[in-house]
Design a protein around this motif. Structure first.
Motif, PDB file in Angstrom:
ATOM      1  N   GLY A 173       0.934  -1.431   0.070  1.00  0.00           N
ATOM      2  CA  GLY A 173      -0.033   0.017  -0.105  1.00  0.00           C
ATOM      3  C   GLY A 173       0.918   1.212  -0.007  1.00  0.00           C
ATOM      4  O   GLY A 173       2.012   1.124  -0.185  1.00  0.00           O
ATOM      5  N   ASN A 174       0.054   2.334   0.228  1.00  0.00           N
ATOM      6  CA  ASN A 174       0.769   3.725   0.124  1.00  0.00           C
ATOM      7  C   ASN A 174       1.939   3.902   1.232  1.00  0.00           C
ATOM      8  O   ASN A 174       1.906   3.186   2.360  1.00  0.00           O
ATOM      9  N   ILE A 175       2.817   4.745   1.063  1.00  0.00           N
ATOM     10  CA  ILE A 175       4.009   4.942   2.035  1.00  0.00           C
ATOM     11  C   ILE A 175       3.736   6.266   2.785  1.00  0.00           C
ATOM     12  O   ILE A 175       3.932   7.333   1.648  1.00  0.00           O
ATOM     13  N   ASN A 176       3.737   6.603   4.103  1.00  0.00           N
ATOM     14  CA  ASN A 176       3.754   7.873   4.413  1.00  0.00           C
ATOM     15  C   ASN A 176       5.195   8.228   4.901  1.00  0.00           C
ATOM     16  O   ASN A 176       6.081   7.474   5.588  1.00  0.00           O
ATOM     17  N   VAL A 177       5.577   9.498   4.356  1.00  0.00           N
ATOM     18  CA  VAL A 177       6.744  10.258   5.076  1.00  0.00           C
ATOM     19  C   VAL A 177       6.382  11.083   6.195  1.00  0.00           C
ATOM     20  O   VAL A 177       5.535  12.019   5.953  1.00  0.00           O
ATOM     21  N   VAL A 178       6.740  10.757   7.462  1.00  0.00           N
ATOM     22  CA  VAL A 178       6.365  11.395   8.718  1.00  0.00           C
ATOM     23  C   VAL A 178       7.538  12.298   8.991  1.00  0.00           C
ATOM     24  O   VAL A 178       8.516  11.596   9.165  1.00  0.00           O
ATOM     25  N   GLY A 179       7.368  13.600   9.239  1.00  0.00           N
ATOM     26  CA  GLY A 179       8.369  14.424   9.686  1.00  0.00           C
ATOM     27  C   GLY A 179       9.572  14.522   8.585  1.00  0.00           C
ATOM     28  O   GLY A 179       9.132  14.654   7.376  1.00  0.00           O
ATOM     29  N   SER A 180      10.881  14.208   8.827  1.00  0.00           N
ATOM     30  CA  SER A 180      11.931  13.881   8.062  1.00  0.00           C
ATOM     31  C   SER A 180      11.882  14.926   7.041  1.00  0.00           C
ATOM     32  O   SER A 180      11.896  14.589   5.647  1.00  0.00           O
ATOM     33  N   GLY A 181      12.292  16.398   7.123  1.00  0.00           N
ATOM     34  CA  GLY A 181      12.158  17.150   6.606  1.00  0.00           C
ATOM     35  C   GLY A 181      13.109  17.067   5.352  1.00  0.00           C
ATOM     36  O   GLY A 181      13.023  17.518   4.199  1.00  0.00           O
ATOM     37  N   ASP A 182      14.505  16.747   5.654  1.00  0.00           N
ATOM     38  CA  ASP A 182      15.516  16.615   4.727  1.00  0.00           C
ATOM     39  C   ASP A 182      15.164  15.739   3.584  1.00  0.00           C
ATOM     40  O   ASP A 182      15.587  15.793   2.534  1.00  0.00           O
ATOM     41  N   LEU A 183      14.602  14.478   4.131  1.00  0.00           N
ATOM     42  CA  LEU A 183      14.293  13.424   3.217  1.00  0.00           C
ATOM     43  C   LEU A 183      13.015  13.782   2.323  1.00  0.00           C
ATOM     44  O   LEU A 183      13.029  13.525   1.185  1.00  0.00           O
ATOM     45  N   ALA A 184      12.100  14.488   2.920  1.00  0.00           N
ATOM     46  CA  ALA A 184      10.954  15.065   2.271  1.00  0.00           C
ATOM     47  C   ALA A 184      11.417  16.058   0.947  1.00  0.00           C
ATOM     48  O   ALA A 184      11.074  16.059  -0.159  1.00  0.00           O
ATOM     49  N   GLN A 185      12.419  16.805   1.245  1.00  0.00           N
ATOM     50  CA  GLN A 185      12.817  17.626   0.250  1.00  0.00           C
ATOM     51  C   GLN A 185      13.727  17.103  -0.913  1.00  0.00           C
ATOM     52  O   GLN A 185      13.533  17.435  -1.784  1.00  0.00           O
ATOM     53  N   THR A 186      14.267  15.997  -0.334  1.00  0.00           N
ATOM     54  CA  THR A 186      15.058  15.176  -1.415  1.00  0.00           C
ATOM     55  C   THR A 186      13.983  14.599  -2.539  1.00  0.00           C
ATOM     56  O   THR A 186      14.191  14.404  -3.653  1.00  0.00           O
ATOM     57  N   LEU A 187      13.021  13.941  -1.650  1.00  0.00           N
ATOM     58  CA  LEU A 187      12.017  13.367  -2.463  1.00  0.00           C
ATOM     59  C   LEU A 187      11.316  14.319  -3.571  1.00  0.00           C
ATOM     60  O   LEU A 187      10.930  14.218  -4.571  1.00  0.00           O
ATOM     61  N   MET A 188      11.093  15.606  -2.874  1.00  0.00           N
ATOM     62  CA  MET A 188      10.307  16.591  -3.778  1.00  0.00           C
ATOM     63  C   MET A 188      11.189  16.732  -5.164  1.00  0.00           C
ATOM     64  O   MET A 188      10.650  17.226  -6.069  1.00  0.00           O
ATOM     65  N   ARG A 189      12.425  17.043  -4.843  1.00  0.00           N
ATOM     66  CA  ARG A 189      13.507  17.409  -5.836  1.00  0.00           C
ATOM     67  C   ARG A 189      13.420  16.657  -6.913  1.00  0.00           C
ATOM     68  O   ARG A 189      13.686  16.919  -8.230  1.00  0.00           O
ATOM     69  N   HIS A 190      13.065  15.391  -6.559  1.00  0.00           N
ATOM     70  CA  HIS A 190      13.051  14.307  -7.790  1.00  0.00           C
ATOM     71  C   HIS A 190      11.947  13.838  -8.325  1.00  0.00           C
ATOM     72  O   HIS A 190      11.650  12.751  -8.852  1.00  0.00           O
ATOM     73  N   GLY A 191      10.739  14.520  -7.657  1.00  0.00           N
ATOM     74  CA  GLY A 191       9.544  14.296  -8.319  1.00  0.00           C
ATOM     75  C   GLY A 191       8.925  12.843  -7.898  1.00  0.00           C
ATOM     76  O   GLY A 191       8.160  12.199  -8.371  1.00  0.00           O
ATOM     77  N   LEU A 192       9.253  12.620  -6.600  1.00  0.00           N
ATOM     78  CA  LEU A 192       8.865  11.364  -6.100  1.00  0.00           C
ATOM     79  C   LEU A 192       7.674  11.279  -4.848  1.00  0.00           C
ATOM     80  O   LEU A 192       7.153  10.493  -4.466  1.00  0.00           O
TER      81      LEU A 192
END
Length: 212
Positions: free
Chosen positions: A136-155
């Protein structure tokens, strides 16, 4: 072949960023004064005084719709130090301990919290493989640096945000300087009795620009 590709795309797991934000966009240390004091942050614990029951209900629903979490090292260590011994009567305790946790870290060599997996190699490649895997779906919780990496790569496929009626003025922001310009499609937006905005958005290409 073409039919198989379309079917695979329909079942691909979504990466969903779930974050508490102040009105001015700060995500740092919502849960307590000692949660994250990096860069001298003095305002930890800002979320609970401005939360209400409707916020808790919304967050519980977000977890019900996903079967895993994706965490950066700092958030993983905060959670792993708390939830294994948390109050069992708290409805979140069982869910946090039983759900699968994928951990992105360049420094950890093992993860001991129950149902945790340390991702190996390049995080972008690892998350792409996760999205294509069964589940199923995967929640990114908190983890600001990780979230920004994922955003930069369209994930990032979706944002689930609680935007609380408080201004902090400093601290880590989810949408920091250098964020990729992105149009968002509102899926649902509501306001709780305490004034918190509960919003779900999906990336929708690049913004358009015009003048009045």
């Amino acid at each position: 072949m073409r039919s198989t590709r379309r079917r695979r795309e329909r079942t691909m797991r979504k990466i969903i960023v779930c974050t508490f934000l102040t009105l001015d966009g700060v995500m740092q240390a919502p849960g307590g004064p000692d949660e994250d004091s990096e860069s001298g942050f003095e305002y930890g614990g800002w979320q609970k005084p401005v939360a209400d029951d409707e916020v808790g209900t919304a967050i519980a629903g977000w977890y019900e719709l996903s079967d895993a979490m994706l965490l950066g090292r700092k958030t993983y260590e905060i959670f792993a130090s708390y939830w294994p011994t948390a109050d069992p009567d708290n409805p979140f305790t069982h869910r946090m301990n039983s759900t699968h946790k994928y951990v992105a870290s360049r420094t950890l060599t093992s993860v001991e919290w129950h149902n945790s997996t340390l991702l190996e190699g390049d995080i972008v490649d690892a998350v792409r493989k996760l999205k294509a895997s069964d589940g199923g779906n995967i929640n990114v919780v908190g983890s600001g640096d990780l979230a920004q990496t994922l955003m930069r790569h369209g994930l990032v496929d979706e944002y689930r945000l609680t935007i609380h009626p408080v201004i902090i003025g400093t601290g880590k922001r989810l949408f920091a300087d250098g964020a990729i310009p992105t149009a968002l499609e509102p899926i649902s937006v509501s306001t709780t009795k305490g004034g918190t905005i509960v919003a779900v958005y999906r990336p929708n290409g690049k913004p358009s620009y015009d003048s009045y």
